[in-house]
Design a protein around this motif. Structure first.
Motif, PDB file in Angstrom:
ATOM      1  N   VAL A  68      -1.947  19.209  15.583  1.00 40.79           N
ATOM      2  CA  VAL A  68      -1.177  19.652  14.438  1.00 40.79           C
ATOM      3  C   VAL A  68       0.289  19.186  14.376  1.00 40.79           C
ATOM      4  CG1 VAL A  68      -0.130  21.699  13.557  1.00 40.79           C
ATOM      5  CG2 VAL A  68      -2.552  21.794  14.638  1.00 40.79           C
ATOM      6  N   ALA A  69       0.757  18.562  15.468  1.00 39.09           N
ATOM      7  CA  ALA A  69       1.954  18.288  15.267  1.00 39.09           C
ATOM      8  C   ALA A  69       1.986  16.709  14.683  1.00 39.09           C
ATOM      9  CB  ALA A  69       2.799  17.970  16.633  1.00 39.09           C
ATOM     10  N   LEU A  70       0.961  16.053  15.080  1.00 36.20           N
ATOM     11  CA  LEU A  70       0.749  14.556  14.758  1.00 36.20           C
ATOM     12  C   LEU A  70       0.290  14.562  13.282  1.00 36.20           C
ATOM     13  CD1 LEU A  70      -0.589  12.822  17.852  1.00 36.20           C
ATOM     14  CD2 LEU A  70       1.761  12.731  17.058  1.00 36.20           C
ATOM     15  N   ALA A  71      -0.537  15.607  12.702  1.00 41.67           N
ATOM     16  CA  ALA A  71      -1.007  15.525  11.441  1.00 41.67           C
ATOM     17  C   ALA A  71       0.084  15.832  10.560  1.00 41.67           C
ATOM     18  CB  ALA A  71      -2.004  16.830  11.497  1.00 41.67           C
ATOM     19  N   ILE A  72       1.247  16.354  10.852  1.00 40.82           N
ATOM     20  CA  ILE A  72       2.308  16.679   9.919  1.00 40.82           C
ATOM     21  C   ILE A  72       2.719  15.377   9.371  1.00 40.82           C
ATOM     22  CG2 ILE A  72       4.538  17.613   9.427  1.00 40.82           C
ATOM     23  CD1 ILE A  72       3.709  19.697  11.297  1.00 40.82           C
ATOM     24  N   PRO A  73       3.249  14.453  10.070  1.00 36.63           N
ATOM     25  CA  PRO A  73       3.901  13.080   9.257  1.00 36.63           C
ATOM     26  C   PRO A  73       2.687  12.278   8.830  1.00 36.63           C
ATOM     27  CG  PRO A  73       3.788  12.982  11.671  1.00 36.63           C
ATOM     28  CD  PRO A  73       3.647  14.520  11.413  1.00 36.63           C
ATOM     29  N   VAL A  74       1.366  12.229   9.048  1.00 34.85           N
ATOM     30  CA  VAL A  74       0.392  11.504   8.662  1.00 34.85           C
ATOM     31  C   VAL A  74       0.117  12.094   7.115  1.00 34.85           C
ATOM     32  CG1 VAL A  74      -1.986  11.174   8.800  1.00 34.85           C
ATOM     33  CG2 VAL A  74      -0.747  10.971  10.988  1.00 34.85           C
ATOM     34  N   LEU A  93     -11.856   6.811   6.277  1.00 29.78           N
ATOM     35  CA  LEU A  93     -11.880   6.618   7.811  1.00 29.78           C
ATOM     36  C   LEU A  93     -11.549   7.933   8.315  1.00 29.78           C
ATOM     37  CD1 LEU A  93     -11.732   4.848  10.356  1.00 29.78           C
ATOM     38  CD2 LEU A  93      -9.225   4.496   9.875  1.00 29.78           C
ATOM     39  N   ALA A  94     -10.702   8.895   7.809  1.00 27.55           N
ATOM     40  CA  ALA A  94     -10.380   9.862   8.336  1.00 27.55           C
ATOM     41  C   ALA A  94     -11.506  10.989   8.482  1.00 27.55           C
ATOM     42  CB  ALA A  94      -9.127  10.947   7.611  1.00 27.55           C
ATOM     43  N   VAL A  95     -12.559  10.796   7.670  1.00 24.87           N
ATOM     44  CA  VAL A  95     -13.820  11.693   7.884  1.00 24.87           C
ATOM     45  C   VAL A  95     -14.886  11.221   8.993  1.00 24.87           C
ATOM     46  CG1 VAL A  95     -13.343  12.818   5.469  1.00 24.87           C
ATOM     47  CG2 VAL A  95     -15.046  10.827   5.848  1.00 24.87           C
ATOM     48  N   VAL A  96     -14.626  10.002   9.286  1.00 22.12           N
ATOM     49  CA  VAL A  96     -15.843   9.349  10.185  1.00 22.12           C
ATOM     50  C   VAL A  96     -15.859  10.295  11.355  1.00 22.12           C
ATOM     51  CG1 VAL A  96     -16.238   7.452  11.434  1.00 22.12           C
ATOM     52  CG2 VAL A  96     -15.544   7.209   9.037  1.00 22.12           C
ATOM     53  N   PRO A  97     -14.481  10.774  12.034  1.00 23.86           N
ATOM     54  CA  PRO A  97     -15.039  11.592  13.393  1.00 23.86           C
ATOM     55  C   PRO A  97     -15.402  12.600  13.018  1.00 23.86           C
ATOM     56  CG  PRO A  97     -12.622  10.530  13.250  1.00 23.86           C
ATOM     57  CD  PRO A  97     -13.282  10.328  11.966  1.00 23.86           C
ATOM     58  N   LEU A  98     -15.480  13.440  11.777  1.00 21.44           N
ATOM     59  CA  LEU A  98     -16.243  14.588  11.655  1.00 21.44           C
ATOM     60  C   LEU A  98     -17.528  14.459  11.610  1.00 21.44           C
ATOM     61  CD1 LEU A  98     -13.934  15.904   8.800  1.00 21.44           C
ATOM     62  CD2 LEU A  98     -13.563  16.312  11.188  1.00 21.44           C
ATOM     63  N   GLY A  99     -18.091  13.320  11.353  1.00 21.33           N
ATOM     64  CA  GLY A  99     -19.806  13.176  11.432  1.00 21.33           C
ATOM     65  C   GLY A  99     -20.142  12.247  12.547  1.00 21.33           C
ATOM     66  N   LEU A 151      -8.771  15.921  10.846  1.00 18.23           N
ATOM     67  CA  LEU A 151      -9.106  17.202  10.325  1.00 18.23           C
ATOM     68  C   LEU A 151      -8.045  17.820   9.696  1.00 18.23           C
ATOM     69  CD1 LEU A 151     -11.183  19.503   9.351  1.00 18.23           C
ATOM     70  CD2 LEU A 151     -11.078  20.264  11.991  1.00 18.23           C
ATOM     71  N   ALA A 152      -7.013  17.925  10.831  1.00 17.01           N
ATOM     72  CA  ALA A 152      -5.736  18.645  10.334  1.00 17.01           C
ATOM     73  C   ALA A 152      -5.035  17.928   9.255  1.00 17.01           C
ATOM     74  CB  ALA A 152      -5.062  18.687  11.485  1.00 17.01           C
ATOM     75  N   ALA A 153      -4.826  16.442   9.253  1.00 17.18           N
ATOM     76  CA  ALA A 153      -4.184  15.746   8.294  1.00 17.18           C
ATOM     77  C   ALA A 153      -4.852  16.053   6.939  1.00 17.18           C
ATOM     78  CB  ALA A 153      -4.123  14.529   8.876  1.00 17.18           C
ATOM     79  N   ARG A 154      -6.232  15.943   7.115  1.00 20.81           N
ATOM     80  CA  ARG A 154      -6.876  16.270   5.535  1.00 20.81           C
ATOM     81  C   ARG A 154      -6.599  17.506   4.869  1.00 20.81           C
ATOM     82  NH1 ARG A 154     -10.612  12.928   3.523  1.00 20.81           N
ATOM     83  NH2 ARG A 154     -11.845  14.493   2.780  1.00 20.81           N
ATOM     84  N   LEU A 155      -6.591  18.385   5.971  1.00 17.54           N
ATOM     85  CA  LEU A 155      -6.193  19.946   5.409  1.00 17.54           C
ATOM     86  C   LEU A 155      -4.849  19.984   4.896  1.00 17.54           C
ATOM     87  CD1 LEU A 155      -8.399  22.103   7.943  1.00 17.54           C
ATOM     88  CD2 LEU A 155      -8.778  21.514   5.603  1.00 17.54           C
ATOM     89  N   MET A 156      -3.909  19.661   5.583  1.00 18.49           N
ATOM     90  CA  MET A 156      -2.592  19.611   5.258  1.00 18.49           C
ATOM     91  C   MET A 156      -2.211  18.769   4.108  1.00 18.49           C
ATOM     92  SD  MET A 156      -0.225  19.473   8.891  1.00 18.49           S
ATOM     93  CE  MET A 156      -0.461  20.473  10.086  1.00 18.49           C
ATOM     94  N   LEU A 157      -2.887  17.668   3.963  1.00 18.22           N
ATOM     95  CA  LEU A 157      -2.749  16.814   2.785  1.00 18.22           C
ATOM     96  C   LEU A 157      -3.458  17.612   1.447  1.00 18.22           C
ATOM     97  CD1 LEU A 157      -2.244  14.194   1.201  1.00 18.22           C
ATOM     98  CD2 LEU A 157      -4.685  13.427   1.920  1.00 18.22           C
ATOM     99  N   LEU A 292       1.060   5.427   8.966  1.00 17.44           N
ATOM    100  CA  LEU A 292      -0.132   5.119   8.620  1.00 17.44           C
ATOM    101  C   LEU A 292      -1.224   4.062   9.443  1.00 17.44           C
ATOM    102  CD1 LEU A 292      -0.170   5.600   4.706  1.00 17.44           C
ATOM    103  CD2 LEU A 292      -0.896   7.483   6.411  1.00 17.44           C
ATOM    104  N   PHE A 293      -0.403   3.193   9.605  1.00 18.35           N
ATOM    105  CA  PHE A 293      -1.029   1.815  10.541  1.00 18.35           C
ATOM    106  C   PHE A 293      -1.388   2.545  11.992  1.00 18.35           C
ATOM    107  CE2 PHE A 293      -0.268  -1.064  13.598  1.00 18.35           C
ATOM    108  CZ  PHE A 293      -1.402  -2.269  13.512  1.00 18.35           C
ATOM    109  N   LEU A 294      -0.328   3.268  12.557  1.00 21.80           N
ATOM    110  CA  LEU A 294      -0.718   3.744  13.738  1.00 21.80           C
ATOM    111  C   LEU A 294      -1.851   4.843  13.738  1.00 21.80           C
ATOM    112  CD1 LEU A 294       2.928   4.395  15.204  1.00 21.80           C
ATOM    113  CD2 LEU A 294       1.416   2.754  15.870  1.00 21.80           C
ATOM    114  N   PHE A 295      -1.874   5.634  12.635  1.00 22.70           N
ATOM    115  CA  PHE A 295      -2.838   6.643  12.333  1.00 22.70           C
ATOM    116  C   PHE A 295      -4.318   5.831  12.380  1.00 22.70           C
ATOM    117  CE2 PHE A 295      -5.787   8.864   9.416  1.00 22.70           C
ATOM    118  CZ  PHE A 295      -6.109   9.921  10.262  1.00 22.70           C
TER     119      PHE A 295
END
Length: 539
Positions: A68-74, A93-99, A151-157, A292-295
């Motif tokens: 959650v903490a890392l998702a906020i800046p992303v 790319l952010a949804v690839v881990p979900l599947g 997952l957390a980053a997409r929901l926060m976005l 975003l590069f690190l993410f």
């Protein structure tokens, strides 16, 4: 909305679904209780159980905090930089881990963070001799963040995108930047969704099985579900497995209750519907680009490593392996049966509660309308490995457990996918019924005629999406098969886990490539859309 015959048929289907799910889970629970009574009367919570429970909660809390903490800046960087080359691909790319199956991701994480991985090679070049150990708590945290940070980053976005455009315009007119903009505009939106996101991530991490089994590294990093597996597969101590299962159910119930108390976030204010314009992005391009590069590197590196290792394996030899053929055929058959059963169970769960929408219904309908949604989420309270444990104890009395294991695993996988399939189908069916229900009833189009001519054509896309998602979950699951897996009953995840455990990493990489490709082929087409700006479900 429904004719009298349709209402009667839906009540019957709902009753059969409710009875099937409760009986299947209830029989497993009854057997577990019976074995608990045959225990040796030892202490209820010995030091081992306390340590396992403590580690389960501790690793889940750390994983949630990091995700959650890392998702906020992303999420903030993605929300600020709305127009840059590759943004759509970064969101995909952010949804690839979900599947992606957890076992495939674990192999990729080992390739990057393992003793011979890229990270340790770079540390060695930098003059640091102490390598990062991917096994133990560190590996579990890396894997959980890999899955849950996107997952957390997409929901926060999605929450940031729901902020009224007028707020950004007002903030720009007032000259807000940096901390003031975050505190007064962004943080209220994030704060509304952060407790729900944190509860969801904590639940996923507390009930994690495959990640801990693969990267736990030993008894010091064991969660309750892994301890259940060890109690049956290695020690064959059913009373201990039953006690651990009861502890897991109590903990899961407490977590679900806590998430329910958090409730839904408040609705955002009204807006004129103008496009979102962010005026603060131009001042943060460099820092946002770095974030975003690190993410992208953190999320993409294990995927690239898995792909590279899989392509470097002896794919020709693997393609001729009869055991791989058998595992693939078994996995596909179980996944197809599981997805088909899941849809059959999900339709009454979705449709029967609609009978009580207008009130004035009988007591049976009201009971089904309340009970079926809760039954659809039963697997969240009783994890698959616990149900598998109960049925394993039943089948062992009939000799070879592998004879009936495929059917049991298919049913458990169907129940595992049921909450997610219901989340996909319920909004689509509700909207479809509101649009066509009264008209179809007034025209006398009912029963099979209505199903074939009106319902199936309109719901074809969500039904296909739900079926594909249920198949992918079944294909990549190791939970139920971990209890029943043996030489006579092999699936792709079990074969991959066996090759990893025997240090046949090249074969494991090739199998991971195949398994990951199949699961992503099923899930990515329906999951790669950008988050909606008007709200989204939490599947």
């Amino acid at each position: 909305m429904f004719s009298r015959a349709e209402r009667k048929g839906l009540r019957l289907a709902g009753g059969l679904t409710l009875g099937f799910v409760l009986c299947f889970a209830g029989v497993a629970a009854a057997v577990l209780l019976g074995h608990a009574e045959s225990g040796d009367g030892g202490p209820l919570l010995d030091p081992y159980l306390v340590r396992v429970a403590r580690f389960t909660l501790w690793q889940a809390a750390l994983s949630t905090l990091l995700s959650v903490a890392l998702a906020i800046p992303v999420a903030r960087a993605l929300a600020r930089q709305r127009r840059f080359f590759g943004r759509v691909w970064l969101l995909r790319l952010a949804v690839v881990p979900l599947g992606l199956p957890a076992l495939v991701a674990a192999l990729g994480i080992v390739e990057i963070w393992g003793r011979q991985g890229i990270v340790n090679d770079l540390l060695h070049l930098a003059g640091l001799d102490n390598p990062v150990s991917v096994y133990g708590l560190a590996g579990i945290l890396i894997a959980h963040v890999f899955f849950n940070l996107p997952l957390a980053a997409r929901l926060m976005l999605a929450a940031l995108d729901r902020i009224a455009p007028e707020h950004w315009l007002t903030a720009a007119n007032l000259g807000m930047r940096g901390p003031a903009l975050f505190r007064l505009v962004e943080w209220p939106a994030i704060r509304r969704v952060a407790p729900g996101i944190a509860g969801l991530v904590f639940m996923l991490c507390a009930t994690s099985f495959t990640i801990v089994l693969t990267l736990g590294g030993g008894p010091a990093a064991t969660t309750i579900e892994v301890a259940i597996y060890q109690a049956l597969r290695f020690d064959f101590d059913p009373p201990r497995a039953v006690l651990l299962a009861a502890l897991q159910i109590l903990m899961t119930a407490a977590l679900l209750g806590l998430i329910a108390l958090i409730g839904r976030p408040d609705e955002e204010g009204a807006t004129a519907g103008r496009p979102i314009r962010r005026f603060d992005g131009r001042h943060r391009r460099l820092s946002d680009g770095a974030i975003l590069f690190l993410f992208a590197a953190f999320t993409g590196a294990p995927l690239i490593a898995t792909l590279t290792a899989g392509l470097s394996a002896d794919l020709g030899r693997l393609a001729l392996d009869p055991l791989l053929h058998r595992a693939l055929a078994t996995s596909l058959a179980i996944a197809f049966a599981s997805a088909s059963l899941c849809l059959l169970l999900a339709l009454p769960v979705v449709m029967t509660p609609r009978l009580a929408d207008r009130g004035g219904t009988d007591a049976t309908t009201r009971f089904l309308a309340r009970a079926l949604p809760a039954t659809g989420s039963l697997i969240l309270l009783v994890p698959p490995i616990i149900i598998a444990t109960g049925w394993f104890l039943i089948l062992r009395h009939f000799g070879d457990t592998t004879r009936h294991a495929p059917a049991i695993v298919a049913i458990i996988n169907a129940l595992m996918a049921l909450p997610f399939v219901v989340r996909v189908l319920e909004p689509a069916f509700r909207t479809h019924l509101a649009r066509t229900g009264r008209l179809a009833l007034s025209l006398g189009v009912t029963g099979a005629n209505r199903l074939l001519r009106i319902d199936l054509p309109a719901l074809r896309k969500p039904l296909a999406m739900a079926f594909a998602f249920a198949m992918a979950l079944s294909l990549g699951d190791l939970g139920a098969i971990a209890i029943f897996g043996a030489d006579g009953f092999v699936t792709l995840p079990w074969l991959l886990f066996s090759r990893m455990a025997s240090y046949r990493t090249a074969d494991a990489a090739g199998i991971a490539l195949l398994l990951g490709f199949l699961c992503l082929l099923l899930t990515l087409p329906s999951a790669s859309a950008e988050p909606e700006t008007k709200g989204r479900g939490n599947a």
